[in-house]
Design an enzyme around this catalytic site. Structure first.
Site, PDB file in Angstrom:
ATOM      1  N   ASP A  41      -9.664   1.009 -24.419  1.00 57.63           N
ATOM      2  CA  ASP A  41      -9.985   0.908 -22.991  1.00 57.63           C
ATOM      3  C   ASP A  41      -9.819   2.258 -22.316  1.00 57.63           C
ATOM      4  OD1 ASP A  41     -10.333  -1.829 -22.943  1.00 57.63           O
ATOM      5  OD2 ASP A  41      -8.252  -2.260 -22.429  1.00 57.63           O
ATOM      6  N   ARG A  45      -3.793  -9.663 -20.351  1.00 56.01           N
ATOM      7  CA  ARG A  45      -4.790  -9.352 -21.387  1.00 56.01           C
ATOM      8  C   ARG A  45      -4.189  -8.501 -22.510  1.00 56.01           C
ATOM      9  NH1 ARG A  45      -7.109  -4.444 -20.972  1.00 56.01           N
ATOM     10  NH2 ARG A  45      -9.168  -4.956 -21.810  1.00 56.01           N
ATOM     11  N   PRO A  64       0.819  -1.220   0.000  1.00 59.35           N
ATOM     12  CA  PRO A  64       0.000   0.000   0.000  1.00 59.35           C
ATOM     13  C   PRO A  64       0.849   1.266   0.000  1.00 59.35           C
ATOM     14  CG  PRO A  64      -0.158  -1.170   2.110  1.00 59.35           C
ATOM     15  CD  PRO A  64       0.599  -2.056   1.187  1.00 59.35           C
ATOM     16  N   GLU A  77       2.518  -7.308   8.275  1.00 60.20           N
ATOM     17  CA  GLU A  77       2.755  -5.867   8.123  1.00 60.20           C
ATOM     18  C   GLU A  77       3.706  -5.579   6.959  1.00 60.20           C
ATOM     19  OE1 GLU A  77       1.097  -3.436   9.866  1.00 60.20           O
ATOM     20  OE2 GLU A  77      -0.039  -5.162  10.557  1.00 60.20           O
TER      21      GLU A  77
HETATM   22  N1  ADE Z   1      -0.924  -5.047   0.142  1.00 64.22           N
HETATM   23  C1  ADE Z   1      -1.776  -4.574   1.058  1.00 64.22           C
HETATM   24  N2  ADE Z   1      -2.490  -3.562   0.597  1.00 64.22           N
HETATM   25  C2  ADE Z   1      -2.078  -3.360  -0.695  1.00 64.22           C
HETATM   26  C3  ADE Z   1      -2.436  -2.449  -1.708  1.00 64.22           C
HETATM   27  N3  ADE Z   1      -3.360  -1.509  -1.521  1.00 64.22           N
HETATM   28  N4  ADE Z   1      -1.815  -2.528  -2.888  1.00 64.22           N
HETATM   29  C4  ADE Z   1      -0.861  -3.460  -3.084  1.00 64.22           C
HETATM   30  N5  ADE Z   1      -0.481  -4.344  -2.158  1.00 64.22           N
HETATM   31  C5  ADE Z   1      -1.082  -4.308  -0.972  1.00 64.22           C
END
Ligand code: ADE
Length: 263
Positions: free
Chosen positions: A189, A174, A91, A118
């Protein structure tokens, strides 16, 4: 193209046998290897995590099995590929884009490291980034190049990298030649060149009337010029509402090469 995934949950990837991707694998357009990280552990409990230095909630994935796993899977690069991309879904990464998917396809070998808990000890990305910098300066052009991309799928935290990996695989696969029935469809797209990188406007099919709603007359007019103008205006209007961030990058602004390494 070959994609290798390292995960502690190999069974997450069984859906890759379905639909377009399943057919791409059967037809030999795509090779996928799914590897259980625990095979690179050497303790009886096959441990992959430990408490974070400095305290904090949860557990982190330890670098030792990751180093072994990635050293080995990076060697699985198929002969035509000039290099490999190590993708680490997180994230805290840079947003994954259509441009990244295109870059993965053109590189030809992708290794995806799926973190859990984590996340993965930060030295893993640091180590392979240093290796990537060394190959970027390699004197021999035929030397296998490595890139590292820490990418985020969305601005929400998932339980691990597996769902992000599935999405990344689908976005790239794809685009492989012969995978989609119509070779031109990626151009049309959302984010594609037909829409100048914007999202697509609304689309309709039969019936013409449904629950009191009618297909816009212009789409039934047969006037191709008017249809193109209407679709372009709709793409701009929808992008303004749904994704104003895409409009902030005016043509000519360089947002950074897609697939480039995060700073
Ligand atoms: N792992 C946990 N959350 C994530 C996200 N939003 N994007 C990529 N990998 C992740």
């Amino acid at each position: 193209m070959r994609i290798d995934v390292v995960t502690i949950f190999p069974s997450y990837f069984t859906p890759l046998g379905e639909s377009l991707i399943g057919r791409a694998i059967t037809e030999g357009r795509l090779a996928v290897g799914i590897h259980d990280l625990r095979q690179w552990t050497d303790d009886p409990h096959r441990t992959v995590d430990d408490a974070p230095y400095g305290g904090g909630p949860g557990m982190l994935m330890t670098p030792v099995p990751w180093g072994r796993a990635l050293d080995e899977t990076l060697l699985l690069r198929p002969p035509p590929a000039a290099g490999s991309v190590l993708v680490i879904p997180t994230p805290s990464g840079r947003r994954f884009t259509q441009g990244d998917a295109e870059n993965l396809v053109s590189t030809g070998h992708v290794v995806i490291a799926c973190g859990r808990y984590e996340g993965i000890d930060a030295r893993v990305a640091e180590h392979y980034r240093a290796r990537a910098e060394a190959t970027a300066g390699a004197e021999h052009p035929e030397a296998a190049r490595l890139r590292v991309a820490e990418v985020s799928l969305c601005d929400a935290v998932l339980a691990g990298g597996e769902v992000a990996a599935l999405a990344i695989i689908e976005a790239a696969a794809r685009l492989l030649p012969g995978v989609l029935g119509n070779a031109d469809s990626p151009r049309e797209d959302s984010f594609g060149p037909v829409w100048d990188g914007l999202v697509e406007g609304p689309s309709y099919t039969r019936p013409e009337q449904w629950r009191g709603l009618t297909v816009p007359a212009v789409l039934r007019s047969g006037d191709h010029g008017a249809i193109t103008r209407w679709r372009r205006a709709q793409a701009q209007a929808r992008t303004r509402i749904m994704r104003p961030d895409l409009l902030r990058t005016a043509p000519g602004d360089d947002p950074g090469e897609p697939g480039a390494q995060a700073p």
